[in-house]
Design an enzyme around this catalytic site. Structure first.
Site, PDB file in Angstrom:
ATOM      1  N   CYS A  45       0.858  -1.189   0.000  1.00  0.00           N
ATOM      2  CA  CYS A  45       0.000   0.000   0.000  1.00  0.00           C
ATOM      3  C   CYS A  45       0.893   1.237   0.000  1.00  0.00           C
ATOM      4  O   CYS A  45       1.805   1.345   0.816  1.00  0.00           O
ATOM      5  CB  CYS A  45      -0.903   0.007   1.233  1.00  0.00           C
ATOM      6  SG  CYS A  45      -1.763   1.578   1.475  1.00  0.00           S
ATOM      7  N   CYS A  48       0.505   3.183   3.579  1.00  0.00           N
ATOM      8  CA  CYS A  48       0.824   2.612   4.889  1.00  0.00           C
ATOM      9  C   CYS A  48       2.181   3.128   5.395  1.00  0.00           C
ATOM     10  O   CYS A  48       3.072   3.424   4.602  1.00  0.00           O
ATOM     11  CB  CYS A  48       0.823   1.083   4.819  1.00  0.00           C
ATOM     12  SG  CYS A  48      -0.811   0.345   5.028  1.00  0.00           S
ATOM     13  N   HIS A 108      -4.543   0.748   7.926  1.00  0.00           N
ATOM     14  CA  HIS A 108      -5.002   0.590   6.553  1.00  0.00           C
ATOM     15  C   HIS A 108      -6.511   0.369   6.455  1.00  0.00           C
ATOM     16  O   HIS A 108      -7.147   0.736   5.472  1.00  0.00           O
ATOM     17  CB  HIS A 108      -4.247  -0.600   5.939  1.00  0.00           C
ATOM     18  CG  HIS A 108      -4.552  -0.856   4.504  1.00  0.00           C
ATOM     19  ND1 HIS A 108      -3.942  -0.148   3.485  1.00  0.00           N
ATOM     20  CD2 HIS A 108      -5.399  -1.736   3.906  1.00  0.00           C
ATOM     21  CE1 HIS A 108      -4.402  -0.601   2.320  1.00  0.00           C
ATOM     22  NE2 HIS A 108      -5.285  -1.549   2.549  1.00  0.00           N
ATOM     23  N   ASN A 148     -12.407  10.975  -1.845  1.00  0.00           N
ATOM     24  CA  ASN A 148     -13.161  10.014  -2.646  1.00  0.00           C
ATOM     25  C   ASN A 148     -13.130   8.719  -1.861  1.00  0.00           C
ATOM     26  O   ASN A 148     -12.056   8.209  -1.559  1.00  0.00           O
ATOM     27  CB  ASN A 148     -12.517   9.805  -4.011  1.00  0.00           C
ATOM     28  CG  ASN A 148     -12.439  11.101  -4.804  1.00  0.00           C
ATOM     29  OD1 ASN A 148     -13.314  11.951  -4.693  1.00  0.00           O
ATOM     30  ND2 ASN A 148     -11.393  11.254  -5.597  1.00  0.00           N
ATOM     31  N   SER A 156      -9.937   2.141  -5.091  1.00  0.00           N
ATOM     32  CA  SER A 156      -9.820   0.735  -4.720  1.00  0.00           C
ATOM     33  C   SER A 156      -8.995   0.546  -3.442  1.00  0.00           C
ATOM     34  O   SER A 156      -9.072  -0.485  -2.794  1.00  0.00           O
ATOM     35  CB  SER A 156      -9.197  -0.062  -5.860  1.00  0.00           C
ATOM     36  OG  SER A 156      -7.994   0.565  -6.257  1.00  0.00           O
ATOM     37  N   HIS A 159      -7.234   2.431   2.338  1.00  0.00           N
ATOM     38  CA  HIS A 159      -6.482   3.186   3.352  1.00  0.00           C
ATOM     39  C   HIS A 159      -7.078   4.602   3.449  1.00  0.00           C
ATOM     40  O   HIS A 159      -7.125   5.320   2.465  1.00  0.00           O
ATOM     41  CB  HIS A 159      -4.998   3.259   2.985  1.00  0.00           C
ATOM     42  CG  HIS A 159      -4.153   3.613   4.161  1.00  0.00           C
ATOM     43  ND1 HIS A 159      -3.137   2.820   4.631  1.00  0.00           N
ATOM     44  CD2 HIS A 159      -4.201   4.686   5.001  1.00  0.00           C
ATOM     45  CE1 HIS A 159      -2.593   3.381   5.690  1.00  0.00           C
ATOM     46  NE2 HIS A 159      -3.228   4.525   5.926  1.00  0.00           N
ATOM     47  N   HIS A 161      -7.828   8.258   3.515  1.00  0.00           N
ATOM     48  CA  HIS A 161      -7.049   9.451   3.152  1.00  0.00           C
ATOM     49  C   HIS A 161      -7.906  10.426   2.364  1.00  0.00           C
ATOM     50  O   HIS A 161      -8.952  10.058   1.832  1.00  0.00           O
ATOM     51  CB  HIS A 161      -5.842   9.058   2.301  1.00  0.00           C
ATOM     52  CG  HIS A 161      -6.193   8.595   0.912  1.00  0.00           C
ATOM     53  ND1 HIS A 161      -6.727   7.346   0.662  1.00  0.00           N
ATOM     54  CD2 HIS A 161      -6.098   9.211  -0.294  1.00  0.00           C
ATOM     55  CE1 HIS A 161      -6.930   7.205  -0.633  1.00  0.00           C
ATOM     56  NE2 HIS A 161      -6.565   8.325  -1.247  1.00  0.00           N
ATOM     57  N   GLN A 163      -7.494  14.179  -0.264  1.00  0.00           N
ATOM     58  CA  GLN A 163      -6.560  14.902  -1.130  1.00  0.00           C
ATOM     59  C   GLN A 163      -6.793  16.400  -0.992  1.00  0.00           C
ATOM     60  O   GLN A 163      -7.877  16.846  -0.630  1.00  0.00           O
ATOM     61  CB  GLN A 163      -6.765  14.495  -2.583  1.00  0.00           C
ATOM     62  CG  GLN A 163      -6.512  13.031  -2.841  1.00  0.00           C
ATOM     63  CD  GLN A 163      -6.619  12.715  -4.322  1.00  0.00           C
ATOM     64  OE1 GLN A 163      -5.886  13.258  -5.142  1.00  0.00           O
ATOM     65  NE2 GLN A 163      -7.559  11.858  -4.668  1.00  0.00           N
TER      66      GLN A 163
HETATM   67 ZN   LIG Z   1      -2.384   1.240   3.659  1.00  0.00          ZN
END
Ligand SMILES: [Zn+2]
Ligand SMILES: [Zn+2]
Length: 355
Positions: A45, A48, A108, A148, A156, A159, A161, A163
């Protein structure tokens, strides 16, 4: 039965509400299967802690949030300034800016809905810092913070997050909100969003959660079935000026809202979330009231709202659900996330969070 057009005062457009159509024949409703267990760390990832990204840069061994410059920015400081002159009436300009990624948590598999209120509060502080830092830079006219979330909106990697696009231009929706807000203030002496809050509270049916200083509701003029607005009750042009108690209330309301959305179909609820904040272009922005807009693409489990003839072809949204009904569905949901409910029953009353 709700069958009418409703005026969207922030976008200055009509929304067609045709809620009598929702029982029309429809094939394909299937409840999404339970996703497989997601691990809390994934070696490949790019978000991560400690992992190396495609650019060769390594993530910090972070323990709370982690901010880094996007390796593949849509707007960047390297975008060319020397552009070929456009033909005839066409115009162009440099697409400059700074694009960043904010990881919410080193874990994650922990979505925003599953973070503790104090962790969400911490994230709000990061958003405050980013807005102030990026917004104060030369040539940055707006800071768009967005998330998103979910495969339904093309993401997909689970994790958690968001932007940030800090740009040399103001995104269109924000530009419109800023302009109509300013005009409303001139004409009435009032902040437009305060008039929206007053109307929502007068009616009350579309409010999902509320505390001392924050409120979440599906607006009268919602374009998506589960479109939710979340705002502080006091007018702030951006997240940056929220006080500590307001930050706490806001975090609590965001948590309450996201948990209810996840609980609705007992699945992670996909959405596009955007912070609507005043442009940083040096204008006064006295009429701008910071809020978060959540645009979930699903109308039912596994049923996407397709943007089609009315929206793409005609430019107006057609909603076949009534905001009042959708808000009522969310209001009755538990404030305890369904994954914790399962956990609770498995551990015979011992919650991970209260342990
Ligand atoms: Zn991750
Ligand atoms: Zn807005």
């Amino acid at each position: 039965m709700t069958w009418e057009e409703r005026w969207h005062p922030l976008r200055e457009e009509w929304v067609i509400v045709a809620a009598h159509r929702q029982d029309r024949p429809w094939n394909g409703q299937t409840v999404r299967p339970q996703a497989a267990e997601i691990p809390s760390y994934v070696a490949d990832c790019y978000l991560c802690p400690g992992n190396t990204r495609i650019s060769g840069k390594q993530n910090d061994q972070y323990s709370t949030t982690f901010v880094f410059d996007n390796d593949h920015p849509c707007v960047g400081e390297d975008a060319p300034l020397d552009l070929a002159t456009a033909q005839g009436l066409y115009r162009n300009r440099p697409a400059r800016g700074i694009a960043r990624v904010v990881c919410y948590s080193p874990r994650h598999n922990l979505s925003l809905a599953e973070l503790d209120v104090s962790e969400i509060e911490n994230l709000l502080r990061v958003w405050q810092e980013q807005y102030l830092d990026l917004g104060s830079r030369e040539g940055i006219r707006h800071v768009l913070i967005f998330e998103n979330n979910g495969e339904a909106v093309g993401v997909s990697n689970p994790h958690p997050h968001c932007q940030i696009y800090a740009t040399n231009f103001v995104f269109k929706t924000i530009e419109t909100e800023s302009r109509v807000g300013e005009r409303h203030l001139e004409e009435t002496g009032r902040v437009l969003f305060q008039d929206i809050l007053a109307a929502e509270r007068d009616d009350g049916r579309r409010i999902i959660c509320e505390n001392d200083s924050a409120i979440a509701f599906i607006p009268y003029f919602a374009r998506y079935a589960y479109e939710v607005f979340l705002a502080p009750k006091q007018t702030h042009p951006s997240v940056a000026t929220l006080t500590d108690p307001e930050l706490h209330d806001f975090a609590e309301t965001l948590k309450c809202l996201l948990v209810r959305l996840d609980n609705l179909w007992r699945m992670p609820f996909p959405y596009v979330m955007a912070l609507h904040q005043a442009p940083t272009d040096g204008q006064p922005q006295r009429g701008f009231h910071f809020h978060i807009e959540l645009h979930p693409p699903l109308r039912r489990p596994n049923l996407l709202k397709y943007l089609a003839g009315p929206e793409v072809g005609g430019g107006n949204f057609l909603s076949d659900t009534a905001p009042e009904e959708k808000a009522a569905e969310l209001r009755v949901q538990s404030e305890l996330h369904y994954k914790e409910q399962t956990h609770l029953s498995e551990s015979k009353g011992e919650s991970r969070r209260t342990a």
